[in-house]
Enzyme design. Structure first.
Site, PDB file in Angstrom:
ATOM      1  N   PRO A   9       7.739   2.183   2.557  1.00 15.04           N
ATOM      2  CA  PRO A   9       7.496   1.604   3.435  1.00 15.04           C
ATOM      3  C   PRO A   9       6.034   0.387   3.564  1.00 15.04           C
ATOM      4  O   PRO A   9       5.958   0.775   1.987  1.00 15.04           O
ATOM      5  CB  PRO A   9       6.579   2.674   4.134  1.00 15.04           C
ATOM      6  CG  PRO A   9       6.899   3.999   2.921  1.00 15.04           C
ATOM      7  CD  PRO A   9       7.970   3.297   2.087  1.00 15.04           C
ATOM      8  N   ASN A  10       5.695  -0.357   4.282  1.00 16.54           N
ATOM      9  CA  ASN A  10       4.972  -1.427   4.227  1.00 16.54           C
ATOM     10  C   ASN A  10       5.049  -2.459   2.582  1.00 16.54           C
ATOM     11  O   ASN A  10       4.367  -4.128   2.528  1.00 16.54           O
ATOM     12  CB  ASN A  10       3.823  -0.686   3.645  1.00 16.54           C
ATOM     13  CG  ASN A  10       3.373   0.133   4.545  1.00 16.54           C
ATOM     14  OD1 ASN A  10       2.758  -0.224   5.720  1.00 16.54           O
ATOM     15  ND2 ASN A  10       2.691   1.363   4.650  1.00 16.54           N
ATOM     16  N   ARG A  17       0.061  -7.989   3.431  1.00 20.91           N
ATOM     17  CA  ARG A  17      -0.552  -6.800   2.458  1.00 20.91           C
ATOM     18  C   ARG A  17      -2.347  -6.882   1.201  1.00 20.91           C
ATOM     19  O   ARG A  17      -0.993  -7.452  -0.061  1.00 20.91           O
ATOM     20  CB  ARG A  17       0.510  -5.927   2.793  1.00 20.91           C
ATOM     21  CG  ARG A  17       0.191  -4.167   1.953  1.00 20.91           C
ATOM     22  CD  ARG A  17       1.542  -4.039   1.953  1.00 20.91           C
ATOM     23  NE  ARG A  17       0.793  -2.501   1.142  1.00 20.91           N
ATOM     24  CZ  ARG A  17       1.914  -1.378   0.554  1.00 20.91           C
ATOM     25  NH1 ARG A  17       3.629  -2.010   0.270  1.00 20.91           N
ATOM     26  NH2 ARG A  17       1.009  -0.518   0.092  1.00 20.91           N
ATOM     27  N   TYR A  22      -0.774  -6.826  -3.853  1.00 20.61           N
ATOM     28  CA  TYR A  22       0.850  -6.743  -4.136  1.00 20.61           C
ATOM     29  C   TYR A  22       0.939  -8.277  -4.546  1.00 20.61           C
ATOM     30  O   TYR A  22       2.200  -8.096  -4.394  1.00 20.61           O
ATOM     31  CB  TYR A  22       1.085  -6.207  -3.286  1.00 20.61           C
ATOM     32  CG  TYR A  22       0.830  -4.880  -2.792  1.00 20.61           C
ATOM     33  CD1 TYR A  22       1.255  -3.695  -4.027  1.00 20.61           C
ATOM     34  CD2 TYR A  22       0.088  -4.601  -2.161  1.00 20.61           C
ATOM     35  CE1 TYR A  22       1.336  -2.008  -4.228  1.00 20.61           C
ATOM     36  CE2 TYR A  22      -0.801  -2.324  -1.705  1.00 20.61           C
ATOM     37  CZ  TYR A  22       0.158  -2.004  -3.019  1.00 20.61           C
ATOM     38  OH  TYR A  22      -0.696  -0.972  -3.083  1.00 20.61           O
ATOM     39  N   ASN A  73      11.431   1.458  -4.853  1.00 15.85           N
ATOM     40  CA  ASN A  73      10.284   1.299  -5.332  1.00 15.85           C
ATOM     41  C   ASN A  73       9.554   2.346  -3.312  1.00 15.85           C
ATOM     42  O   ASN A  73       9.655   1.560  -2.755  1.00 15.85           O
ATOM     43  CB  ASN A  73       9.345  -0.232  -4.938  1.00 15.85           C
ATOM     44  CG  ASN A  73       7.675  -0.074  -4.527  1.00 15.85           C
ATOM     45  OD1 ASN A  73       7.687   0.844  -4.845  1.00 15.85           O
ATOM     46  ND2 ASN A  73       7.432  -1.387  -4.989  1.00 15.85           N
ATOM     47  N   ALA A  76       4.681   4.473  -0.568  1.00 20.53           N
ATOM     48  CA  ALA A  76       3.763   5.573  -0.725  1.00 20.53           C
ATOM     49  C   ALA A  76       4.671   7.027  -0.388  1.00 20.53           C
ATOM     50  O   ALA A  76       4.455   8.230  -0.808  1.00 20.53           O
ATOM     51  CB  ALA A  76       3.024   5.554   1.167  1.00 20.53           C
ATOM     52  N   GLU A  97      12.948   3.714 -10.748  1.00 17.07           N
ATOM     53  CA  GLU A  97      11.208   3.321 -10.189  1.00 17.07           C
ATOM     54  C   GLU A  97      10.412   1.970 -10.274  1.00 17.07           C
ATOM     55  O   GLU A  97      10.481   1.451 -12.042  1.00 17.07           O
ATOM     56  CB  GLU A  97      11.038   4.589 -10.533  1.00 17.07           C
ATOM     57  CG  GLU A  97       9.268   4.544  -9.873  1.00 17.07           C
ATOM     58  CD  GLU A  97       8.667   5.615 -10.612  1.00 17.07           C
ATOM     59  OE1 GLU A  97       8.665   6.190 -11.676  1.00 17.07           O
ATOM     60  OE2 GLU A  97       7.524   6.353  -9.600  1.00 17.07           O
ATOM     61  N   HIS A  99       6.642  -0.435  -9.608  1.00  9.74           N
ATOM     62  CA  HIS A  99       5.786  -0.265  -8.482  1.00  9.74           C
ATOM     63  C   HIS A  99       4.721  -1.368  -8.737  1.00  9.74           C
ATOM     64  O   HIS A  99       4.810  -1.893 -10.219  1.00  9.74           O
ATOM     65  CB  HIS A  99       4.833   0.652  -8.678  1.00  9.74           C
ATOM     66  CG  HIS A  99       5.618   1.891  -8.590  1.00  9.74           C
ATOM     67  ND1 HIS A  99       6.009   2.453  -7.478  1.00  9.74           N
ATOM     68  CD2 HIS A  99       5.425   3.503  -9.160  1.00  9.74           C
ATOM     69  CE1 HIS A  99       5.995   3.727  -7.025  1.00  9.74           C
ATOM     70  NE2 HIS A  99       6.326   4.262  -8.215  1.00  9.74           N
ATOM     71  N   ARG A 106      -5.264   2.958 -10.808  1.00 12.11           N
ATOM     72  CA  ARG A 106      -5.901   3.759  -8.928  1.00 12.11           C
ATOM     73  C   ARG A 106      -5.635   5.042  -9.135  1.00 12.11           C
ATOM     74  O   ARG A 106      -5.636   5.703  -9.110  1.00 12.11           O
ATOM     75  CB  ARG A 106      -4.376   2.814  -7.976  1.00 12.11           C
ATOM     76  CG  ARG A 106      -4.103   1.516  -8.223  1.00 12.11           C
ATOM     77  CD  ARG A 106      -2.927   0.876  -7.767  1.00 12.11           C
ATOM     78  NE  ARG A 106      -4.150   1.093  -6.310  1.00 12.11           N
ATOM     79  CZ  ARG A 106      -2.575   0.262  -5.053  1.00 12.11           C
ATOM     80  NH1 ARG A 106      -1.921   0.750  -5.583  1.00 12.11           N
ATOM     81  NH2 ARG A 106      -2.929   0.296  -3.819  1.00 12.11           N
TER      82      ARG A 106
HETATM   83  C1  DQA Z   1       3.651   0.877  -4.549  1.00 12.44           C
HETATM   84  C2  DQA Z   1       2.651   2.020  -5.142  1.00 12.44           C
HETATM   85  C3  DQA Z   1       2.095   2.615  -4.105  1.00 12.44           C
HETATM   86  O1  DQA Z   1       1.421   3.712  -4.636  1.00 12.44           O
HETATM   87  C4  DQA Z   1       2.293   2.158  -2.827  1.00 12.44           C
HETATM   88  O2  DQA Z   1       1.893   3.471  -1.112  1.00 12.44           O
HETATM   89  C5  DQA Z   1       2.996   1.187  -1.807  1.00 12.44           C
HETATM   90  C6  DQA Z   1       3.500   0.212  -3.242  1.00 12.44           C
HETATM   91  C7  DQA Z   1       3.505   0.006  -5.075  1.00 12.44           C
HETATM   92  O3  DQA Z   1       4.432  -0.754  -5.491  1.00 12.44           O
HETATM   93  O4  DQA Z   1       2.607  -1.065  -6.213  1.00 12.44           O
HETATM   94  O5  DQA Z   1       3.235   1.271  -1.607  1.00 12.44           O
HETATM   95  O6  DQA Z   1       4.846   1.597  -4.627  1.00 12.44           O
END
Ligand code: DQA
Length: 145
Positions: A9-10, A17, A22, A73, A76, A97, A99, A106
């Site tokens: 998501p997102n 964003r 990011y 990735n 959240a 994984e 990020h 964070r």
């Molecule tokens: C994320 C880190 C997560 O905590 C966050 O909710 C994201 C992006 C990252 O790529 O840094 O949506 O996975």
């Protein structure tokens, strides 16, 4: 070697964003960058992004027999989704994984990664280059087996 690159998501909002966290490259730009970077190391890629947990679970299940590995990735859902963890464990494909941000520095709620418990590779806080680094590390691990 062929990897499925999954984004949660997102991540479709990349570039818009929180660019301070990011970056300014949008989702399509990230896809092109990662596709090219992976091609350069001999990894073919397909991409899928969803804002929905169940769709990500479906995509992981569907990867079985089609891909040599998964780079994920989960956004959240990293910090909440036992369903994504279970799906990764169910297919038991090599998994990495990623990020984009350094989640270790964070908020406390970002300090647990369920999906990461099913991943052999973890690349955190390297921006979008992290996807290519994760693919390279995953490829190296698969070739050692
Ligand atoms: C994320 C880190 C997560 O905590 C966050 O909710 C994201 C992006 C990252 O790529 O840094 O949506 O996975």
């Amino acid at each position: 070697m062929k990897f499925l690159i999954l984004n949660g998501p997102n991540l479709n909002m990349l570039g818009v964003r929180e660019p301070g966290i990011y970056g300014t490259v949008d989702y399509e730009g990230m896809v092109n960058f990662v596709k090219e970077g992976c091609a350069a190391i001999g990894v073919e890629t397909e991409f899928y992004q969803s804002n929905h947990e169940g769709s990500l679970v479906d995509a992981i299940q569907s990867a079985l027999g089609l891909y040599d590995g998964i780079v994920i990735n989960p956004g959240a859902y990293t910090h909440t989704s036992i369903a994504i963890l279970d799906a990764l464990k169910a297919v038991a494909l090599p998994a990495a994984e990623v990020h984009i941000s350094d989640v270790t520095k964070r908020e406390p709620f970002r300090q647990i990664s369920y999906a990461g418990m099913a991943c052999q590779v973890h690349v955190i806080g390297q921006g979008i280059a992290g996807y290519v680094q994760a693919a390279a590390q995953l490829k190296a691990q698969i070739e050692q087996q």
